[in-house]
Design a protein around this motif. Structure first.
Motif, short mmCIF file in Angstrom:
data_model
loop_
_atom_site.label_atom_id
_atom_site.label_comp_id
_atom_site.label_asym_id
_atom_site.label_seq_id
_atom_site.Cartn_x
_atom_site.Cartn_y
_atom_site.Cartn_z
N LEU A 152 0.88 -1.18 0.05
CA LEU A 152 0.05 -0.02 -0.15
C LEU A 152 0.92 1.25 0.07
N GLU A 153 1.73 1.29 0.91
CA GLU A 153 2.83 2.45 0.92
C GLU A 153 3.47 2.55 -0.49
N TYR A 154 3.91 1.34 -0.86
CA TYR A 154 4.84 1.67 -2.43
C TYR A 154 3.71 2.00 -3.47
N ALA A 155 2.41 1.83 -3.57
CA ALA A 155 1.49 2.16 -4.29
C ALA A 155 0.97 3.74 -4.22
N LYS A 156 1.11 4.00 -3.02
CA LYS A 156 0.77 5.38 -2.82
C LYS A 156 1.95 6.14 -3.17
N MET A 157 3.23 5.67 -3.16
CA MET A 157 4.38 6.55 -3.56
C MET A 157 4.28 6.58 -5.24
N GLU A 158 3.94 5.53 -5.54
CA GLU A 158 3.89 5.60 -7.41
C GLU A 158 2.65 6.34 -7.66
N GLU A 163 2.56 7.51 -11.59
CA GLU A 163 2.86 6.21 -12.24
C GLU A 163 1.78 5.20 -12.05
N LEU A 164 0.62 5.54 -12.45
CA LEU A 164 -0.86 4.73 -12.32
C LEU A 164 -0.35 3.34 -12.55
N ASP A 165 -0.01 3.17 -13.70
CA ASP A 165 0.18 1.65 -13.97
C ASP A 165 0.98 0.88 -13.04
N ARG A 166 1.93 1.39 -12.63
CA ARG A 166 3.05 0.97 -11.82
C ARG A 166 2.35 0.81 -10.29
N ALA A 167 1.44 1.67 -9.93
CA ALA A 167 0.88 1.47 -8.51
C ALA A 167 -0.23 0.63 -8.77
N ARG A 168 -1.17 0.33 -9.85
CA ARG A 168 -1.93 -0.73 -10.04
C ARG A 168 -1.25 -2.04 -10.07
N THR A 169 -0.15 -2.25 -10.76
CA THR A 169 0.40 -3.45 -10.57
C THR A 169 0.72 -3.80 -9.05
N VAL A 170 1.45 -2.85 -8.62
CA VAL A 170 1.84 -3.24 -7.02
C VAL A 170 0.44 -3.64 -6.38
N LEU A 171 -0.60 -3.07 -6.55
CA LEU A 171 -1.94 -3.32 -5.86
C LEU A 171 -2.29 -4.84 -6.07
N VAL A 172 -2.12 -5.12 -7.27
CA VAL A 172 -2.63 -6.57 -7.77
C VAL A 172 -1.66 -7.56 -7.20
N TYR A 173 -0.23 -7.36 -7.22
CA TYR A 173 0.75 -7.94 -6.54
C TYR A 173 0.41 -8.40 -5.15
N GLY A 174 0.06 -7.18 -4.18
CA GLY A 174 -0.12 -7.22 -2.96
C GLY A 174 -1.46 -8.01 -2.51
N ALA A 175 -2.52 -7.91 -3.77
CA ALA A 175 -3.65 -8.63 -3.25
C ALA A 175 -3.70 -9.80 -2.68
N GLN A 176 -2.67 -10.74 -3.29
CA GLN A 176 -2.52 -12.30 -3.19
C GLN A 176 -2.18 -12.37 -1.73
#
Length: 365
Positions: A152-158, A163-176
């Motif tokens: 969540l902190e990483y996505a907030k930084m992106e 960098e919305l695509d990078r933030a969404r990718t981080v959220l997808v990865y952390g969802a698991q």
């Protein structure tokens, strides 16, 4: 006594003699002795207070000696002291290297705090993009619950960097690593992110990922409950054989139903040994079998002694004799089956009305 002696020498302005006393005490009480922590702490504090930043190589050598044998649970305060010294009197890169060593050396309970400190220092000295590899290392090193918070902190930084695509990718990865039932804050943050920066397609993708993750966590919890039903430490003992009654009780307890213990289930294709023994022991059944044998062989003259002999089991029935008698009966000439040979049957003329006009035409011919 070592601390008192070193403190006395320090008060008398004998600084080097005081440091020699600390060295002797460290030699007598090394790690993991409980007295090593206060000795090293006072030694380093007095040394930094005396020389400030004038003897940097010697300070680094002392810190390296201390951290080489220091237990993980006692190391955080020494790493913080070392990093603060490098920030004040040393180099920034060396300070960041110290914090990096701290993240890999502290106990697991302190890793999350150590990584957050390391990220904050890296952003302060090197800029926001420099924190990306640190975030990735933290996600790989931490447990699932703390790793999802780092995501969540990483996505907030992106998101702050647009960098919305990078933030969404981080959220997808952390969802698991975030169970929707136990970590609703993660999914709430992702929901707000999609509402603010996403579209209909990305929002549906978020819902799809949420359903799949929830199903995955439900399956894992169900399997864990199945495996934790018995055995030692939650692991089932495969050597224990479940009886029919215990299996029914386990199923009834799991499903919340009541099972009548007096009524046993009937399983088709299986007959218990006790039931077979009871059938053989039933004399009436044996007599009925003997009667059927008499009908097959046609030996109506067999008396009750033959039946009793069959019951007792002293004499065996000769199957070859039975087969010969059957063959003789089949080969014997059979009399013609006419009405005269049939006893108990009377003859009667067929009325002419049954044949109708066929009788009249026959008489005419």
């Amino acid at each position: 006594h070592v601390l008192n002696y070193a403190s006395f020498l320090k008060d008398q302005k004998y600084f080097e003699e005081s440091f020699a006393a600390y060295e002797r005490g460290i030699g007598l009480f090394p790690f993991p002795h409980a007295g090593a922590v206060p000795l090293w702490k006072n030694y380093l504090t007095d040394f930094l207070e005396r020389y400030q930043g004038s003897k940097t190589p010697r300070v680094r050598e002392l810190f390296d000696r201390c951290l080489a044998n220091c237990p993980p649970e006692d190391s955080p305060e020494f790493y913080l002291l070392y990093g603060d010294y490098e920030e004040t009197h040393g180099l920034t890169k060396r300070a960041l290297r110290v914090y990096e060593r701290m993240c890999s050396s502290v106990p697991p309970s302190e890793k999350y705090t150590a990584y957050r400190l390391y990220i904050a220092k890296a952003i302060h000295y090197l800029g926001v993009p420099s924190a990306r590899p640190i975030y990735e290392a933290a996600i790989a090193a931490l447990d699932d619950g703390l790793a999802s918070r780092i995501c969540l902190e990483y996505a907030k930084m992106e998101t702050g960097l647009r960098e919305l695509d990078r933030a969404r990718t981080v959220l997808v990865y952390g969802a698991q690593m975030a169970d929707p039932r136990r970590d609703p804050d993660y999914w709430k943050a992702w929901h707000e992110f999609e509402v603010s920066h996403g579209n209909e397609e990305t929002f549906r993708e978020m819902l799809r990922v949420k359903r799949s993750v929830q199903a995955a966590f439900s399956t894992v919890n169900y399997n864990a409950a199945e495996m934790g039903g018995g055995g030692v430490g939650g692991v089932p003992n495969m050597d224990d054989t479940l009886t029919e009654e215990s299996a029914l009780e386990m199923i009834a307890e799991r499903e919340g139903v009541e099972v009548d213990k007096k009524k046993k289930p009937l399983v088709g294709g299986f007959v218990s040994g006790k039931k077979r023994t009871a059938e053989v022991a039933d004399l009436g059944e044996v007599e009925r079998r003997a009667a059927r044998l008499r009908q097959v062989t046609g030996s109506s003259g067999v008396d009750e002694q033959s039946a009793s002999a069959a019951v007792g089991g002293d004499d065996e029935i000769d199957i070859d004799d039975i087969d010969e008698n059957e063959e003789e009966e089949e080969n014997a000439p059979q009399p013609p089956t006419t009405a005269k040979n049939v006893r108990g049957v009377s003859e009667k003329a067929i009325p002419a009305a049954v044949f109708g006009g066929l009788t009249a035409s026959t008489d005419g011919n």
